[in-house]
Scaffold this motif. Sequence first.
Motif, mmCIF file in Angstrom:
data_model
loop_
_atom_site.group_PDB
_atom_site.id
_atom_site.type_symbol
_atom_site.label_atom_id
_atom_site.label_comp_id
_atom_site.label_asym_id
_atom_site.label_seq_id
_atom_site.Cartn_x
_atom_site.Cartn_y
_atom_site.Cartn_z
ATOM 1 N N LEU A 269 5.970 -14.388 54.076
ATOM 2 C CA LEU A 269 5.075 -15.296 53.162
ATOM 3 C C LEU A 269 5.832 -15.492 51.616
ATOM 4 C CD1 LEU A 269 2.125 -16.404 52.689
ATOM 5 C CD2 LEU A 269 1.438 -14.113 52.040
ATOM 6 N N PHE A 270 6.437 -14.520 51.377
ATOM 7 C CA PHE A 270 6.981 -14.583 50.015
ATOM 8 C C PHE A 270 7.892 -15.619 50.084
ATOM 9 C CE2 PHE A 270 5.956 -9.970 49.082
ATOM 10 C CZ PHE A 270 4.439 -10.345 48.764
ATOM 11 N N GLY A 271 8.675 -15.738 51.100
ATOM 12 C CA GLY A 271 9.747 -16.539 51.413
ATOM 13 C C GLY A 271 9.183 -18.004 51.483
ATOM 14 N N ALA A 272 8.033 -18.224 52.187
ATOM 15 C CA ALA A 272 7.250 -19.625 51.942
ATOM 16 C C ALA A 272 7.180 -19.809 50.692
ATOM 17 C CB ALA A 272 6.377 -19.359 52.941
ATOM 18 N N VAL A 273 6.347 -19.018 49.945
ATOM 19 C CA VAL A 273 6.003 -19.290 48.456
ATOM 20 C C VAL A 273 7.203 -19.880 47.586
ATOM 21 C CG1 VAL A 273 5.080 -18.450 46.460
ATOM 22 C CG2 VAL A 273 3.978 -17.872 48.670
ATOM 23 N N GLY A 274 8.345 -19.016 47.759
ATOM 24 C CA GLY A 274 9.536 -19.352 46.875
ATOM 25 C C GLY A 274 10.051 -20.344 47.248
ATOM 26 N N PHE A 275 10.345 -20.877 48.570
ATOM 27 C CA PHE A 275 10.810 -22.135 48.898
ATOM 28 C C PHE A 275 10.069 -23.289 48.695
ATOM 29 C CE2 PHE A 275 14.635 -21.316 52.077
ATOM 30 C CZ PHE A 275 14.795 -20.121 51.477
ATOM 31 N N ALA A 276 8.731 -23.164 48.880
ATOM 32 C CA ALA A 276 7.970 -24.344 48.536
ATOM 33 C C ALA A 276 7.657 -24.556 47.065
ATOM 34 C CB ALA A 276 6.526 -23.932 49.119
ATOM 35 N N MET A 277 7.559 -23.535 46.355
ATOM 36 C CA MET A 277 7.386 -23.732 44.882
ATOM 37 C C MET A 277 8.802 -24.546 44.204
ATOM 38 S SD MET A 277 5.593 -20.190 43.528
ATOM 39 C CE MET A 277 5.355 -20.954 41.842
ATOM 40 N N VAL A 278 9.900 -24.085 44.643
ATOM 41 C CA VAL A 278 11.196 -24.851 44.282
ATOM 42 C C VAL A 278 11.364 -26.263 44.575
ATOM 43 C CG1 VAL A 278 13.612 -24.795 44.389
ATOM 44 C CG2 VAL A 278 12.373 -22.820 44.088
ATOM 45 N N ALA A 279 10.957 -26.245 45.962
ATOM 46 C CA ALA A 279 10.858 -27.874 46.301
ATOM 47 C C ALA A 279 9.784 -28.673 45.792
ATOM 48 C CB ALA A 279 10.625 -27.889 48.059
ATOM 49 N N GLY A 280 8.506 -28.153 45.533
ATOM 50 C CA GLY A 280 7.510 -28.910 44.970
ATOM 51 C C GLY A 280 7.952 -29.319 43.579
ATOM 52 N N ALA A 281 8.715 -28.247 42.626
ATOM 53 C CA ALA A 281 9.140 -28.683 41.455
ATOM 54 C C ALA A 281 10.072 -29.846 41.594
ATOM 55 C CB ALA A 281 9.548 -27.526 40.444
ATOM 56 N N LEU A 282 11.031 -29.813 42.343
ATOM 57 C CA LEU A 282 11.938 -30.903 42.509
ATOM 58 C C LEU A 282 11.312 -32.043 43.125
ATOM 59 C CD1 LEU A 282 14.782 -28.816 44.255
ATOM 60 C CD2 LEU A 282 14.633 -29.936 42.027
ATOM 61 N N CYS A 283 10.318 -32.151 43.792
ATOM 62 C CA CYS A 283 9.720 -33.358 44.337
ATOM 63 C C CYS A 283 8.945 -34.006 43.292
ATOM 64 C CB CYS A 283 8.866 -33.179 45.559
ATOM 65 S SG CYS A 283 9.778 -32.757 47.323
ATOM 66 N N MET A 284 8.211 -33.262 42.599
ATOM 67 C CA MET A 284 7.067 -34.134 41.552
ATOM 68 C C MET A 284 8.090 -34.472 40.370
ATOM 69 S SD MET A 284 4.047 -33.806 42.244
ATOM 70 C CE MET A 284 3.131 -34.058 41.014
ATOM 71 N N GLU A 285 9.331 -33.938 40.195
ATOM 72 C CA GLU A 285 9.879 -34.181 39.053
ATOM 73 C C GLU A 285 10.629 -35.539 39.290
ATOM 74 O OE1 GLU A 285 11.288 -33.852 35.116
ATOM 75 O OE2 GLU A 285 9.705 -32.674 36.002
ATOM 76 N N PHE A 286 11.234 -35.606 40.513
ATOM 77 C CA PHE A 286 12.101 -36.817 41.005
ATOM 78 C C PHE A 286 11.418 -37.945 41.954
ATOM 79 C CE2 PHE A 286 14.930 -33.033 39.718
ATOM 80 C CZ PHE A 286 15.577 -33.642 38.638
#
Length: 361
Positions: A269-286
């Motif tokens: 679950l911690f892995g899912a949160v960490g990976f998704a938050m990084v991907a979310g920041a990149l997607c929303m930014e670009f």
Amino acid sequence: MNDSSWGAPQGAGYWSAPEMGAAPAGPAYDVHGAQQTRPMPIVPDAPDAGRDADDRDDRSGDAARVSGPLFRDEKPQEPMSTPMPSPPHKKRAGRDLRAAIGVGVGLGALVVGSLFIVKAVFVGVVVLAVVVGLWELTSRLKERKGINAPLVPLAVGGAAMVVAGYVREAEGAWVAMALTALAVLVWRMTEPPEGYLKDVTAGVFAVFYVPFLATFVAMMLTADDGAWRVLTFLLLTVVSDTGAYAVGWRFGTHKLAPRISPGKTREGLFGAVGFAMVAGALCMEFLIDDGSWWQGLLMGLAVAASATLGDLGESMIKRDLGIKDMGTLLPGHGGIMDRLDSLLPSAPVVWLLLVLFVGSG
């Protein structure tokens, strides 16, 4: 010769006691090819080590080998009841990883290609996934529980709900859902009344669980940057699942919900949160117009939660039905519903957050 000496096994000659009238050993004595006997050392009673008689007899001049700690450099044998420690086993994935990757890449190419070429084709892909998912769900309900949720009104109404969500957005989706639920109730009236309540209840549940949640994907597509919104939704969900799998497989030791899904861990679950938050920041930014990285962090956190709950929800259904997968259509994955389990509940979450952050545009 000492009478207390013990003899070699049968086939290598026998020691004979004098009172039994045995002839003296020597070259002149020959009884059926018996070998010349040799004096053996007197040793304490101990079981033979299990060597073959021929092997013992051929080693002339050596002391008889016996088991047990007779010499200082020999270790006593472990009792048979003591369990031997098993070597550590390398963790293995529960599915065919090559097939899973191949199918995943093929599905991704189909979805992304249809998404950016013709939006209507992508809507057709969503409709196809919804219809197949409904077929898998109703088939398993009938096989395992004897529940006859009517597939025809579910499939027709489900397809209409996705199309209505794309054409008329939320208003169209709600109206199509109400009409589909009504069609399920009426369709089931053509059969005997026994089991009517459980059948229509399962049918209404299927209406909400599969096509209604899928309409939020179609509604995302209606925005000017709809293709990028849908791509963000897909990326976040897939990355969340991948992070949970990778971290949980490598480091997972603490079970997340062992009664529902024994394979899921808190570390995953911690892995899912960490990976998704990084991907979310990149997607929303670009990828998203007027999006910000901090919004992506929140969206990634929300998607990790919704995807995990969706996965656990379908695991609960499958555990109640007593099955491992909803189908066998996708090698290495199971059925269509086994791929939609985390996507379906994440669709309304992403749609809502995008509307709040950047508008329905």
